[in-house]
Design a protein around this motif. Structure first.
Motif, PDB file in Angstrom:
ATOM      1  N   ARG A 118       8.290   0.871-112.742  1.00  0.00           N
ATOM      2  CA  ARG A 118       7.439  -0.425-112.389  1.00  0.00           C
ATOM      3  C   ARG A 118       6.063   0.112-112.519  1.00  0.00           C
ATOM      4  N   GLY A 119       5.202  -0.986-113.133  1.00  0.00           N
ATOM      5  CA  GLY A 119       3.790  -1.047-113.274  1.00  0.00           C
ATOM      6  C   GLY A 119       3.448  -2.022-114.439  1.00  0.00           C
ATOM      7  N   PRO A 120       1.805  -1.945-114.268  1.00  0.00           N
ATOM      8  CA  PRO A 120       1.440  -2.942-115.311  1.00  0.00           C
ATOM      9  C   PRO A 120       1.887  -2.981-116.859  1.00  0.00           C
ATOM     10  N   VAL A 121       1.718  -4.180-117.420  1.00  0.00           N
ATOM     11  CA  VAL A 121       2.370  -4.494-118.737  1.00  0.00           C
ATOM     12  C   VAL A 121       1.385  -4.860-119.530  1.00  0.00           C
ATOM     13  N   THR A 122       1.184  -4.383-120.514  1.00  0.00           N
ATOM     14  CA  THR A 122      -0.083  -4.863-121.827  1.00  0.00           C
ATOM     15  C   THR A 122       0.982  -5.181-122.941  1.00  0.00           C
ATOM     16  N   ALA A 123       0.316  -6.121-124.010  1.00  0.00           N
ATOM     17  CA  ALA A 123       0.838  -6.302-125.239  1.00  0.00           C
ATOM     18  C   ALA A 123       0.311  -5.222-126.114  1.00  0.00           C
ATOM     19  N   ALA A 124       1.265  -4.529-126.967  1.00  0.00           N
ATOM     20  CA  ALA A 124       0.609  -3.841-128.279  1.00  0.00           C
ATOM     21  C   ALA A 124      -0.068  -4.371-129.087  1.00  0.00           C
ATOM     22  N   PRO A 125      -0.882  -3.970-130.286  1.00  0.00           N
ATOM     23  CA  PRO A 125      -1.355  -4.734-131.297  1.00  0.00           C
ATOM     24  C   PRO A 125      -0.330  -5.495-131.897  1.00  0.00           C
ATOM     25  N   ARG A 185       4.266  -3.015-123.437  1.00  0.00           N
ATOM     26  CA  ARG A 185       4.369  -1.624-122.911  1.00  0.00           C
ATOM     27  C   ARG A 185       4.169  -1.598-121.272  1.00  0.00           C
ATOM     28  N   LEU A 186       4.772  -1.202-120.486  1.00  0.00           N
ATOM     29  CA  LEU A 186       4.978  -0.956-119.023  1.00  0.00           C
ATOM     30  C   LEU A 186       4.241   0.532-118.809  1.00  0.00           C
ATOM     31  N   ARG A 187       3.166   0.427-118.244  1.00  0.00           N
ATOM     32  CA  ARG A 187       2.534   1.767-117.899  1.00  0.00           C
ATOM     33  C   ARG A 187       2.929   2.053-116.555  1.00  0.00           C
ATOM     34  N   ALA A 188       3.876   3.384-116.464  1.00  0.00           N
ATOM     35  CA  ALA A 188       4.442   3.310-114.951  1.00  0.00           C
ATOM     36  C   ALA A 188       3.557   3.938-113.918  1.00  0.00           C
ATOM     37  N   GLU A 189       3.520   2.922-112.645  1.00  0.00           N
ATOM     38  CA  GLU A 189       2.849   3.835-111.555  1.00  0.00           C
ATOM     39  C   GLU A 189       3.904   4.573-110.800  1.00  0.00           C
ATOM     40  N   GLU A 190       4.947   4.088-110.851  1.00  0.00           N
ATOM     41  CA  GLU A 190       6.169   4.583-109.988  1.00  0.00           C
ATOM     42  C   GLU A 190       7.415   4.731-111.040  1.00  0.00           C
ATOM     43  N   VAL A 203      20.816  11.856-104.245  1.00  0.00           N
ATOM     44  CA  VAL A 203      19.475  12.568-104.547  1.00  0.00           C
ATOM     45  C   VAL A 203      18.522  11.433-105.174  1.00  0.00           C
ATOM     46  N   ARG A 204      17.255  11.120-104.306  1.00  0.00           N
ATOM     47  CA  ARG A 204      16.339  10.280-104.982  1.00  0.00           C
ATOM     48  C   ARG A 204      14.935  11.145-104.920  1.00  0.00           C
ATOM     49  N   LEU A 205      14.487  11.143-106.291  1.00  0.00           N
ATOM     50  CA  LEU A 205      13.337  11.699-106.666  1.00  0.00           C
ATOM     51  C   LEU A 205      12.272  10.535-106.984  1.00  0.00           C
ATOM     52  N   ARG A 206      11.129  10.308-106.333  1.00  0.00           N
ATOM     53  CA  ARG A 206      10.153   9.555-106.942  1.00  0.00           C
ATOM     54  C   ARG A 206       8.934  10.146-107.226  1.00  0.00           C
ATOM     55  N   TYR A 207       8.532   9.715-108.602  1.00  0.00           N
ATOM     56  CA  TYR A 207       7.034  10.006-108.972  1.00  0.00           C
ATOM     57  C   TYR A 207       6.215   8.929-108.673  1.00  0.00           C
ATOM     58  N   ARG A 208       5.043   9.323-108.142  1.00  0.00           N
ATOM     59  CA  ARG A 208       3.951   8.120-108.194  1.00  0.00           C
ATOM     60  C   ARG A 208       2.654   8.719-108.978  1.00  0.00           C
ATOM     61  N   ARG A 209       2.099   7.676-109.648  1.00  0.00           N
ATOM     62  CA  ARG A 209       0.809   8.021-110.310  1.00  0.00           C
ATOM     63  C   ARG A 209      -0.504   8.408-109.290  1.00  0.00           C
ATOM     64  N   GLU A 212      -6.895   5.979-107.685  1.00  0.00           N
ATOM     65  CA  GLU A 212      -6.850   4.488-107.279  1.00  0.00           C
ATOM     66  C   GLU A 212      -6.649   3.735-108.645  1.00  0.00           C
ATOM     67  N   ARG A 213      -7.183   4.150-109.538  1.00  0.00           N
ATOM     68  CA  ARG A 213      -6.929   3.614-110.871  1.00  0.00           C
ATOM     69  C   ARG A 213      -5.979   3.893-112.182  1.00  0.00           C
ATOM     70  N   GLY A 214      -5.050   4.492-111.365  1.00  0.00           N
ATOM     71  CA  GLY A 214      -4.036   5.084-111.799  1.00  0.00           C
ATOM     72  C   GLY A 214      -4.092   6.071-112.929  1.00  0.00           C
ATOM     73  N   GLY A 215      -4.641   7.377-112.331  1.00  0.00           N
ATOM     74  CA  GLY A 215      -4.863   8.614-113.314  1.00  0.00           C
ATOM     75  C   GLY A 215      -3.583   9.119-113.887  1.00  0.00           C
ATOM     76  N   GLU A 216      -4.017  10.563-114.457  1.00  0.00           N
ATOM     77  CA  GLU A 216      -2.796  10.896-115.153  1.00  0.00           C
ATOM     78  C   GLU A 216      -1.918  11.728-114.478  1.00  0.00           C
ATOM     79  N   GLY A 217      -2.392  12.205-113.374  1.00  0.00           N
ATOM     80  CA  GLY A 217      -1.596  13.277-112.404  1.00  0.00           C
ATOM     81  C   GLY A 217      -0.470  12.399-111.662  1.00  0.00           C
ATOM     82  N   TRP A 218       0.508  13.053-111.500  1.00  0.00           N
ATOM     83  CA  TRP A 218       1.759  12.502-110.513  1.00  0.00           C
ATOM     84  C   TRP A 218       1.978  13.446-109.337  1.00  0.00           C
TER      85      TRP A 218
END
Length: 225
Positions: A118-125, A185-190, A203-209, A212-218
């Motif tokens: 899940r995460g924010p969605v933007t439209a590609a060109p 395009r959905l840019r994943a936050e989780e 087994v459940r493994l969750r990644y979270r970005r 505060e502004r959704g960096g590149e680390g997880w």
């Protein structure tokens, strides 16, 4: 004789070892970012013979916050996000214009695996959307050219006539433009990976970005099933 739905539901068995061979998943060896693991799991689902592994549930919400969900096709996944496509005037397109945030759900029962994104969605060109469409089949282009997605259909005859015309044009003009066709395009936050277990020790493994502004680390964390 009418079907007893409740009796039918009780007769079903999930991940019966006689018909399902569930793989193991050791989260300690998972990569630092979710995309490589998603790619690995997707390839495993294809190799295991999962039917249409590239289909996924897409959940959006309207202006009032009411949810909706449907099954769509994954068009790609890379550093820019998980991609899918639709017309801007479709219900999902209108939802994303009002609330540009969504969730995806993949389920590969042959392996007892799920992936949730899940995460924010933007439209590609637009040129990317058209390129993506024209790289697909004639049928995909014909469906896009038919248009009017989510509008009220008065008869199946109307659909047949519009579809036939669209198929003729798609065959004649394989590069025909469809201005309303949009690649999202959905840019994943989780991103959560779920591996089912016969003894219900899932087994459940969750990644979270991180950031505060959704960096590149997880960050990574396990969840109780």
């Amino acid at each position: 004789m009418a079907t007893d739905l409740h009796e039918l539901l009780r007769s079903l068995r999930v991940w019966d070892p006689e018909v399902t061979d569930l793989p193991s998943f050791e989260p300690g060896g998972a990569p630092a970012t979710p995309l490589p693991l998603f790619t690995e799991w997707f390839a495993a689902a294809v190799a295991a013979g999962q039917t249409e592994p590239h289909t996924m549930s897409l959940a959006t919400s309207d202006e009032s916050g009411l949810p909706d969900v449907r099954t769509v096709m994954l068009h790609g996944a890379d550093a820019d996000g998980w991609s899918f496509a639709s017309h801007t005037g479709s219900r999902k397109g209108r939802h994303l214009a009002a609330r540009p945030y969504a969730a995806l759900g993949f389920y590969w029962p042959v392996l007892g695996r799920q992936v949730r994104v899940r995460g924010p969605v933007t439209a590609a060109p637009s040129e990317e959307a058209q390129g993506d469409l024209h790289a697909r089949s004639t049928g995909a282009l014909a469906a896009a050219l038919t248009g009017r997605q989510s509008e009220v259909l008065h008869s199946l005859d109307d659909l047949a006539r519009a579809s036939e015309s669209a198929w003729e044009r798609a065959s004649r003009e394989p590069e025909a433009p469809v201005p309303s066709w949009t690649l999202y395009r959905l840019r994943a936050e989780e991103v959560e990976f779920f591996q089912g277990d016969e003894r219900r020790r899932h087994v459940r493994l969750r990644y979270r970005r991180e950031g505060e502004r959704g960096g590149e680390g997880w960050s990574r964390e396990l969840l109780w099933p």
